[in-house]
Design a protein around this motif. Structure first.
Motif, PDB file in Angstrom:
ATOM      1  N   ALA A 116       0.834  -1.199   0.000  1.00 28.24           N
ATOM      2  CA  ALA A 116       0.000   0.000   0.000  1.00 28.24           C
ATOM      3  C   ALA A 116       0.872   1.253   0.000  1.00 28.24           C
ATOM      4  O   ALA A 116       0.553   2.241  -0.677  1.00 28.24           O
ATOM      5  CB  ALA A 116      -0.929   0.000   1.207  1.00 28.24           C
ATOM      6  N   ALA A 117       1.966   1.229   0.739  1.00 30.37           N
ATOM      7  CA  ALA A 117       2.889   2.362   0.748  1.00 30.37           C
ATOM      8  C   ALA A 117       3.520   2.555  -0.628  1.00 30.37           C
ATOM      9  O   ALA A 117       3.631   3.682  -1.122  1.00 30.37           O
ATOM     10  CB  ALA A 117       3.961   2.158   1.813  1.00 30.37           C
ATOM     11  N   VAL A 118       3.914   1.460  -1.257  1.00 28.85           N
ATOM     12  CA  VAL A 118       4.482   1.546  -2.608  1.00 28.85           C
ATOM     13  C   VAL A 118       3.444   2.100  -3.583  1.00 28.85           C
ATOM     14  O   VAL A 118       3.759   2.955  -4.424  1.00 28.85           O
ATOM     15  CB  VAL A 118       4.998   0.168  -3.076  1.00 28.85           C
ATOM     16  N   ALA A 119       2.208   1.652  -3.471  1.00 24.64           N
ATOM     17  CA  ALA A 119       1.142   2.135  -4.353  1.00 24.64           C
ATOM     18  C   ALA A 119       0.893   3.628  -4.143  1.00 24.64           C
ATOM     19  O   ALA A 119       0.676   4.367  -5.108  1.00 24.64           O
ATOM     20  CB  ALA A 119      -0.141   1.349  -4.103  1.00 24.64           C
ATOM     21  N   ALA A 120       0.931   4.093  -2.892  1.00 21.38           N
ATOM     22  CA  ALA A 120       0.731   5.516  -2.610  1.00 21.38           C
ATOM     23  C   ALA A 120       1.857   6.351  -3.207  1.00 21.38           C
ATOM     24  O   ALA A 120       1.619   7.420  -3.775  1.00 21.38           O
ATOM     25  CB  ALA A 120       0.638   5.739  -1.105  1.00 21.38           C
ATOM     26  N   ILE A 121       3.081   5.858  -3.108  1.00 23.14           N
ATOM     27  CA  ILE A 121       4.222   6.589  -3.669  1.00 23.14           C
ATOM     28  C   ILE A 121       4.124   6.640  -5.190  1.00 23.14           C
ATOM     29  O   ILE A 121       4.322   7.689  -5.812  1.00 23.14           O
ATOM     30  CB  ILE A 121       5.546   5.943  -3.224  1.00 23.14           C
ATOM     31  N   LEU A 122       3.782   5.514  -5.792  1.00 24.58           N
ATOM     32  CA  LEU A 122       3.668   5.483  -7.250  1.00 24.58           C
ATOM     33  C   LEU A 122       2.484   6.308  -7.746  1.00 24.58           C
ATOM     34  O   LEU A 122       2.542   6.896  -8.830  1.00 24.58           O
ATOM     35  CB  LEU A 122       3.553   4.039  -7.735  1.00 24.58           C
ATOM     36  N   ALA A 123       1.410   6.380  -6.965  1.00 17.72           N
ATOM     37  CA  ALA A 123       0.241   7.170  -7.365  1.00 17.72           C
ATOM     38  C   ALA A 123       0.570   8.659  -7.408  1.00 17.72           C
ATOM     39  O   ALA A 123      -0.044   9.407  -8.180  1.00 17.72           O
ATOM     40  CB  ALA A 123      -0.918   6.913  -6.412  1.00 17.72           C
ATOM     41  N   GLN A 124       1.535   9.088  -6.613  1.00 20.06           N
ATOM     42  CA  GLN A 124       1.940  10.497  -6.640  1.00 20.06           C
ATOM     43  C   GLN A 124       2.671  10.849  -7.921  1.00 20.06           C
ATOM     44  O   GLN A 124       2.774  12.016  -8.283  1.00 20.06           O
ATOM     45  CB  GLN A 124       2.822  10.823  -5.444  1.00 20.06           C
ATOM     46  N   LYS A 125       3.209   9.873  -8.610  1.00 17.39           N
ATOM     47  CA  LYS A 125       3.974  10.094  -9.828  1.00 17.39           C
ATOM     48  C   LYS A 125       3.086  10.219 -11.066  1.00 17.39           C
ATOM     49  O   LYS A 125       3.558  10.590 -12.133  1.00 17.39           O
ATOM     50  CB  LYS A 125       4.980   8.953 -10.060  1.00 17.39           C
ATOM     51  N   ILE A 126       1.807   9.912 -10.919  1.00 18.75           N
ATOM     52  CA  ILE A 126       0.882   9.953 -12.060  1.00 18.75           C
ATOM     53  C   ILE A 126       0.392  11.377 -12.260  1.00 18.75           C
ATOM     54  O   ILE A 126      -0.062  12.030 -11.324  1.00 18.75           O
ATOM     55  CB  ILE A 126      -0.317   9.006 -11.828  1.00 18.75           C
ATOM     56  N   THR A 127       0.507  11.860 -13.482  1.00 16.05           N
ATOM     57  CA  THR A 127      -0.020  13.185 -13.804  1.00 16.05           C
ATOM     58  C   THR A 127      -1.228  13.019 -14.714  1.00 16.05           C
ATOM     59  O   THR A 127      -1.261  12.144 -15.585  1.00 16.05           O
ATOM     60  CB  THR A 127       1.037  14.048 -14.500  1.00 16.05           C
ATOM     61  N   TYR A 128      -2.207  13.855 -14.505  1.00 21.20           N
ATOM     62  CA  TYR A 128      -3.424  13.807 -15.308  1.00 21.20           C
ATOM     63  C   TYR A 128      -3.581  15.144 -16.013  1.00 21.20           C
ATOM     64  O   TYR A 128      -3.731  16.191 -15.367  1.00 21.20           O
ATOM     65  CB  TYR A 128      -4.630  13.512 -14.424  1.00 21.20           C
ATOM     66  N   LEU A 129      -3.487  15.141 -17.300  1.00 20.00           N
ATOM     67  CA  LEU A 129      -3.618  16.336 -18.122  1.00 20.00           C
ATOM     68  C   LEU A 129      -2.639  17.422 -17.699  1.00 20.00           C
ATOM     69  O   LEU A 129      -2.955  18.610 -17.657  1.00 20.00           O
ATOM     70  CB  LEU A 129      -5.054  16.878 -18.068  1.00 20.00           C
ATOM     71  N   ASP A 130      -1.416  17.005 -17.325  1.00 22.97           N
ATOM     72  CA  ASP A 130      -0.356  17.929 -16.924  1.00 22.97           C
ATOM     73  C   ASP A 130      -0.753  18.834 -15.768  1.00 22.97           C
ATOM     74  O   ASP A 130      -0.328  19.978 -15.679  1.00 22.97           O
ATOM     75  CB  ASP A 130       0.129  18.765 -18.116  1.00 22.97           C
ATOM     76  N   LEU A 131      -1.581  18.352 -14.877  1.00 25.44           N
ATOM     77  CA  LEU A 131      -1.985  19.163 -13.708  1.00 25.44           C
ATOM     78  C   LEU A 131      -1.025  18.942 -12.567  1.00 25.44           C
ATOM     79  O   LEU A 131      -0.533  17.924 -12.300  1.00 25.44           O
ATOM     80  CB  LEU A 131      -3.400  18.781 -13.281  1.00 25.44           C
TER      81      LEU A 131
END
Length: 73
Positions: A58-73
């Motif tokens: 879950a910690a790894v997933a939270a860290i990786l989720a922060q790396k996702i950008t949506y429409l350059d926001l």
């Protein structure tokens, strides 16, 4: 559908085939997770390993989720 030469014969693949493929992938993923967690439980000699693995993933997933950008926001 395939012809004798190994290529497609032009018929469209049905929804049932797609569902079967996805179900097979999910089964393989569940099998891999259960083998890995089972080995961890055996190694730790405690079912607390399940909670520890879940927390770590879950910690790894939270860290990786922060790396996702949506429409350059």
């Amino acid at each position: 559908m395939w012809d004798n030469a190994g290529g497609g014969c032009g018929a469209a693949r049905g929804l049932g085939t797609d569902v079967a493929v996805v179900s097979s992938c999910v089964f393989v993923a569940q099998l891999a997770v259960s083998v890995a967690v089972g080995a961890a439980v055996r190694l730790a000699s405690s079912t607390a390993a399940v909670v520890a693995i879940a927390a770590a993933l879950a910690a790894v997933a939270a860290i990786l989720a922060q790396k996702i950008t949506y429409l350059d926001l």
